[in-house]
Design an enzyme around this catalytic site. Structure first.
Site, PDB file in Angstrom:
ATOM      1  N   GLU A   1      28.375 -38.364 -31.448  1.00  0.00           N
ATOM      2  CA  GLU A   1      28.233 -37.271 -32.075  1.00  0.00           C
ATOM      3  C   GLU A   1      26.854 -36.689 -32.364  1.00  0.00           C
ATOM      4  O   GLU A   1      26.366 -35.561 -31.854  1.00  0.00           O
ATOM      5  CB  GLU A   1      28.973 -36.907 -33.209  1.00  0.00           C
ATOM      6  CG  GLU A   1      28.833 -35.803 -34.223  1.00  0.00           C
ATOM      7  CD  GLU A   1      29.511 -36.064 -35.453  1.00  0.00           C
ATOM      8  OE1 GLU A   1      30.147 -37.055 -35.874  1.00  0.00           O
ATOM      9  OE2 GLU A   1      29.049 -35.220 -36.459  1.00  0.00           O
TER      10      GLU A   1
ATOM     11  N   ASP B   1      25.269 -33.671 -30.535  1.00  0.00           N
ATOM     12  CA  ASP B   1      24.888 -32.605 -31.238  1.00  0.00           C
ATOM     13  C   ASP B   1      23.662 -32.179 -30.572  1.00  0.00           C
ATOM     14  O   ASP B   1      23.102 -30.883 -30.436  1.00  0.00           O
ATOM     15  CB  ASP B   1      24.687 -32.944 -32.574  1.00  0.00           C
ATOM     16  CG  ASP B   1      23.967 -32.012 -33.487  1.00  0.00           C
ATOM     17  OD1 ASP B   1      24.336 -31.142 -33.961  1.00  0.00           O
ATOM     18  OD2 ASP B   1      22.680 -32.338 -33.692  1.00  0.00           O
TER      19      ASP B   1
ATOM     20  N   ASP C   1      33.285 -32.423 -34.849  1.00  0.00           N
ATOM     21  CA  ASP C   1      32.522 -33.269 -34.374  1.00  0.00           C
ATOM     22  C   ASP C   1      33.075 -34.209 -33.047  1.00  0.00           C
ATOM     23  O   ASP C   1      32.200 -34.719 -32.522  1.00  0.00           O
ATOM     24  CB  ASP C   1      32.967 -34.371 -35.753  1.00  0.00           C
ATOM     25  CG  ASP C   1      32.420 -34.068 -37.009  1.00  0.00           C
ATOM     26  OD1 ASP C   1      31.635 -33.045 -37.007  1.00  0.00           O
ATOM     27  OD2 ASP C   1      32.852 -34.597 -38.034  1.00  0.00           O
TER      28      ASP C   1
ATOM     29  N   GLU D   1      31.304 -32.435 -30.366  1.00  0.00           N
ATOM     30  CA  GLU D   1      29.942 -32.827 -29.990  1.00  0.00           C
ATOM     31  C   GLU D   1      29.874 -34.219 -29.534  1.00  0.00           C
ATOM     32  O   GLU D   1      29.090 -34.393 -28.552  1.00  0.00           O
ATOM     33  CB  GLU D   1      29.234 -32.968 -31.420  1.00  0.00           C
ATOM     34  CG  GLU D   1      29.001 -31.418 -31.946  1.00  0.00           C
ATOM     35  CD  GLU D   1      28.069 -31.516 -33.098  1.00  0.00           C
ATOM     36  OE1 GLU D   1      27.388 -30.556 -33.409  1.00  0.00           O
ATOM     37  OE2 GLU D   1      28.141 -32.340 -33.733  1.00  0.00           O
TER      38      GLU D   1
END
Lengths: 242, 242
Positions: free
Chosen positions: B60, B64, B132, B135
């Site tokens: 994640e 991101d 989450d 990502e």
């Protein structure tokens, strides 16, 4: 050396600029105007249209994101057994304004910067000029050469020679003493002021503001006075580009 | 179809999983274990070593950053005459937790998620589980297929069909009404509480906390009560994954 490179370095109208960039970056850029834009601070940028100056701020936005991804991946692979909290913290040690300002100075961005010279002697105004330009440079390289090239450049030409990641892992930056030392060196008065607590607040939060020569430079809030000061000092360091 | 693809989809031990991913993503992944990891919430993740669970949190972190760069570039090119403030705001409208949760549901991540089923009926705990994982999926695709492929995937398979960027430009998300509506629909009590002002503070800041069923879900601070409420509601929406 391919003909196009030779042309760019020795024949084209911008050959001088191309050679300077070649020396600094280790490669011959294609689109020089991107690099010129990366080094142009808003203080000297012409108006592009209403509300928008043709400065490096848009490239900085792009470069910040690209740099975050590159450094993020490097850390992800370097530390396979550390959690995302550690990775986030390490990345911020590398890409925070203070550290980027240092990196920018190391590779000599200052000589190429185009900004209002009245800012030179005002560190508060100058702030993160260099670090911002460094990010804009990353954005320019990305647009000029693509992601894979930019990653190679950052890893081999910036991180490897200039950043000791293992040492950064050990350091916990002491922003308060950094700020105080800087103020002493520059003859400035620094003041940490504890603000009164919220009346009847459920949690006991401390708010600290820090003033440099009576100018508010940062605020911190935490459950201990010490940590609130730390955060306030960190903000001030970022603002002052320390 | 190349032999390796055929093998992965129809012969390999993991062919069922490969086909599910193929349907969802539109390509045949190479390293399936990356995708399994991306969909594994920490609530069911085995301990990898002390202090680190083998969950999707590290992916994640990576995803991101990669997503931020891809969306950043898309906006940089789509809006050549808008400043970096606008670009930052637009990006956060696209990659904020609430919006990523929606995107994740749209592409069907829920069916693949691996998490403690006790979380299903607790929206506060469930929170940003889906966003989450989205990502983390981006991180997995990046490691599996590289940057250029991931960019194509995000632009053509996610943003183009699922995100109306022009409409997002017009919207100003009203987090307060969003939160109140959600609470009414789920039979929860929502309370905005204005905290007392700091005594003797130089600036007149309002602090508002928002409670959902007596659980504090967000705080906002601003110079107007309305804006403080807005920020508090935004935090609560993020926490609840709305």
């Amino acid at each position: 050396m391919p003909a196009l490179k030779l042309y760019r370095l020795y024949i084209s109208r911008d050959r001088k600029y191309a050679r300077v960039l070649h020396n600094m970056l280790g490669f011959v850029p294609r689109n020089l105007s991107l690099y010129k834009l990366a080094f142009r601070h808003k203080s000297v940028a012409p108006q592009l249209k209403e509300g928008l100056k043709n400065s490096n701020e848009r490239l900085e936005f792009l470069g910040d994101a690209v740099l975050g991804a590159i450094v993020g991946e490097m850390l992800f692979k370097k530390y396979p057994y550390r959690d995302e909290g550690f990775l986030t913290e390490m990345r911020s040690k590398i890409v925070n304004r203070n550290h980027l300002n240092q990196l920018a100075r190391k590779i000599g961005i200052g000589d190429l910067m185009d900004y209002d010279s009245r800012m030179i002697h005002n560190p508060i105004k100058q702030g993160s000029l260099m670090g911002d330009a460094f990010e804009a440079l990353v954005g320019a390289i990305y647009l000029d050469q693509g992601y894979v090239f930019t990653k190679e450049f950052i890893l081999k030409r910036i991180l490897k020679p200039h950043v000791d990641v293992d040492a950064l892992e050990q350091t916990e930056t002491n922003f308060k003493s950094k700020l105080i030392e800087w103020c002493q060196r520059h003859g400035k008065e620094v003041l940490f002021e504890l603000m009164p607590n919220e009346e009847g607040a459920r949690t006991k939060l401390f708010t600290v503001k820090v003033f440099v020569d009576n100018e508010e430079c940062g605020t911190g809030q935490d459950f201990t006075k010490k940590n609130a000061e730390k955060t306030a000092a960190e903000h001030a360091c970022a603002l002052l580009g320390l």
